[in-house]
Design an enzyme around this catalytic site. Structure first.
Site, mmCIF file in Angstrom:
data_model
loop_
_atom_site.group_PDB
_atom_site.id
_atom_site.type_symbol
_atom_site.label_atom_id
_atom_site.label_comp_id
_atom_site.label_asym_id
_atom_site.label_seq_id
_atom_site.Cartn_x
_atom_site.Cartn_y
_atom_site.Cartn_z
ATOM 1 N N SER A 123 2.584 5.458 -4.677
ATOM 2 C CA SER A 123 2.489 4.978 -3.296
ATOM 3 C C SER A 123 1.078 5.174 -2.747
ATOM 4 O O SER A 123 0.726 4.605 -1.730
ATOM 5 C CB SER A 123 3.482 5.723 -2.408
ATOM 6 N N HIS A 126 4.930 -0.699 -6.727
ATOM 7 C CA HIS A 126 5.346 0.273 -5.708
ATOM 8 C C HIS A 126 6.656 -0.173 -5.057
ATOM 9 O O HIS A 126 6.672 -1.049 -4.195
ATOM 10 C CB HIS A 126 4.227 0.416 -4.658
ATOM 11 N N GLU A 128 5.338 -3.757 -3.833
ATOM 12 C CA GLU A 128 3.905 -4.067 -3.903
ATOM 13 C C GLU A 128 3.486 -4.052 -5.383
ATOM 14 O O GLU A 128 3.732 -3.072 -6.081
ATOM 15 C CB GLU A 128 3.097 -3.043 -3.102
#
Length: 523
Positions: free
Chosen positions: A122, A143, A155
């Site tokens: 993250s 992510h 992501e």
């Protein structure tokens, strides 16, 4: 492996996050190999999978047969060699660079040369992980958001070394699993955390500076900005140690002071008060809740001086609450509350001086102009002890009022102002006389960060909005918010914040200024 797709996927680390990712992959019909460090950790991982799918069965979202099928697709092991036949391996171990590098060194040894390796980080640099392997062109970031089975956003991060096809294939896989992929470059915090944590950290700084209380800041952002929860409730939910890790990682790369962790956050983490998971963070999580102040008493008589949309919105609020509204000089003498709702500081001063002469002593006088500080306007009235600032972050919704007190405001007047405004049916929060009050002071810097991200070409408007709505549960994305609230209003508030703090990150992003000058929305 056909058509560039992945049919067998490995997951390393089966904590809450890794088990959630394994579940998402298995629900999508893929064969999954889940690997843990030892038998105890593997049993815990199996428990996560069984509980999560079991909850779905209880809620009627899965049949028992489907649950058995999903669990049957996940092979569990403590041997890294079992990942040798995977097309893609996703690492989901704790957020420590040394640990992730160790895992990738092992994956490098056992995985096929054409396998893509992904890190579910993250905040750490994907490039930092990629360069320690013998296959940096095959490394991507992926992510997922917690809880992975529920959250739609993923992501996808490509580094300067990643071959273009690798990130695209992972994005296609994610889309096939019913998620929304956003593909971006390798910057600390990516889109969602970069935007979210700048805002959360600023809220912690606002609390620390004594600008407003924890409860008022949380209430303001929930009621006035329409967020699902306030910043302190959210930080306690995320875990203050996680918040600190993310902020430190972003600050180490960017040196942007908005991400330099607030001392109060670091102090709470050092003390082991990490939020909900330890029972105490910004709040004590003992299920007791403070009683909200309820407004009691008859609707006040309100004088409104000035014309325009704000004056109309305040008049509509008064009508709804059954308050008598007066707008003639003669009528102001009998008012409990006089609100200046003029457009522009000059007009406000002229109207205020007339209103003050008519008002009886002890009448609460509220000024609303955002382009002049409350204390300056208060001093110009000649009776600054009676003056408070009044701001409606969303006048049309009519849900929240912010009351700002100055060093000259009489405490009894401040209390009376809160009571009178509450009797108009509004939630009321208090703060000091600073640019942007609470909501705008927190909202517009976050929107400015998003405009800067858009201006730099790091992500497009749709990706930025998707990151915040799907990844953080925001009702609307920041680019949509800027167009709704108006880039001109954003620039006005940001310039006031920048003039007050001299904080470089609060200067309006060049893209925003350009759109205001051109009179064009961002989208």
């Amino acid at each position: 492996m056909t058509g560039g797709s992945f049919s067998r996927v490995g997951v390393v680390g089966l904590g809450t996050m890794g088990a959630g990712i394994a579940e998402v992959l298995a629900r999508g019909g893929l064969a999954v190999v889940g690997v843990e460090i030892d038998q105890g950790a593997l049993d815990r991982g199996r428990g996560h999978l069984e509980r999560s799918t079991g909850r779905a069965v209880k809620r009627g979202k899965l049949t028992e047969d489907a649950q058995r099928e999903i669990l049957g697709r996940v092979a569990l092991s403590t041997d890294f060699a079992d990942l040798g036949d995977c097309d893609l391996v996703i690492e989901a171990v704790p957020e420590r660079l040394d640990l992730k590098r160790t895992v990738f060194a092992q994956l490098d040894r056992v995985c096929r040369d054409d396998a893509v390796l992904a890190t579910n980080t993250s905040s750490l640099s994907v490039t930092d992980i990629a360069v320690t392997t013998g296959r940096p062109t095959k490394i991507v970031g992926v992510h997922f958001f917690n809880p992975a089975p529920v959250m739609k956003l993923v992501e996808i991060i490509g580094t300067v070394l990643t071959e273009p096809g690798a990130a695209a294939r992972v994005a296609d896989l994610v889309k096939g699993l019913g998620k929304t992929p956003v593909t971006i470059g390798d910057r600390a915090g990516f889109v969602a955390n970069r935007l979210l944590f700048g805002y959360l950290n600023q809220a912690a700084g606002m609390l620390e500076s004594g600008h407003a209380t924890r409860d008022d800041i949380d209430a303001a952002m929930k009621t006035g900005a329409g967020l699902p929860m306030g910043p302190f409730t959210l930080m306690d939910l995320i875990g203050l140690d996680t918040c600190l890790e993310v902020l430190d990682a972003i600050y180490a790369e960017s040196r942007d002071r908005r991400h330099a962790a607030s001392p109060v956050l670091r102090e709470l983490v050092t003390a082991g008060l990490l939020g909900r998971k330890t029972g105490r963070g910004f709040y004590a999580h003992d299920n007791s809740s403070g009683d909200e102040e309820k407004a009691a008493g008859a609707a006040p008589v309100v004088g409104i001086v000035g014309v325009g949309p704000l004056a109309d919105a305040i008049a509509a609020l008064c009508d709804r609450a059954g308050s008598e509204v007066r707008d003639s000089a003669a009528g102001l003498a009998g008012c409990d509350l006089i609100v200046e709702a003029a457009e522009g500081a000059e007009a406000a001063r002229a109207l205020l001086s007339a209103a003050v002469q008519a008002a009886k002593p002890g009448t609460v006088i509220a000024v609303t102009s955002v382009d002049g500080s409350v204390i300056e306007q208060a001093m110009a009235t000649g009776r600054p002890s009676d003056v408070v600032g009044l701001h409606l972050p969303d006048p049309a919704a009519g849900t929240l009022a912010e009351i700002a007190t100055t060093v000259a405001t009489d405490p009894d007047i401040a209390d009376r102002a809160v009571g009178l405004v509450a009797r108009l049916g509004l939630g009321v929060v208090r703060c000091r006389d600073r640019a942007g009050f609470i909501v705008d002071a927190l909202r517009f810097p976050y929107l400015n960060d998003a405009a800067a991200m858009l201006g730099a070409g790091y992500a497009d408007a749709d990706s930025i909005d998707a990151a915040m709505t799907l990844g953080c549960g925001y009702p609307t994305g920041p680019i949509a918010d800027l167009d709704r609230l108006g880039p001109d209003r954003a620039v006005t508030v940001l310039r006031a914040l920048h003039a007050e703090t001299r904080e470089p990150a609060l200067a309006p992003a060049p893209l925003l200024v350009e759109h205001v000058t051109a009179g064009k929305p961002l989208r």
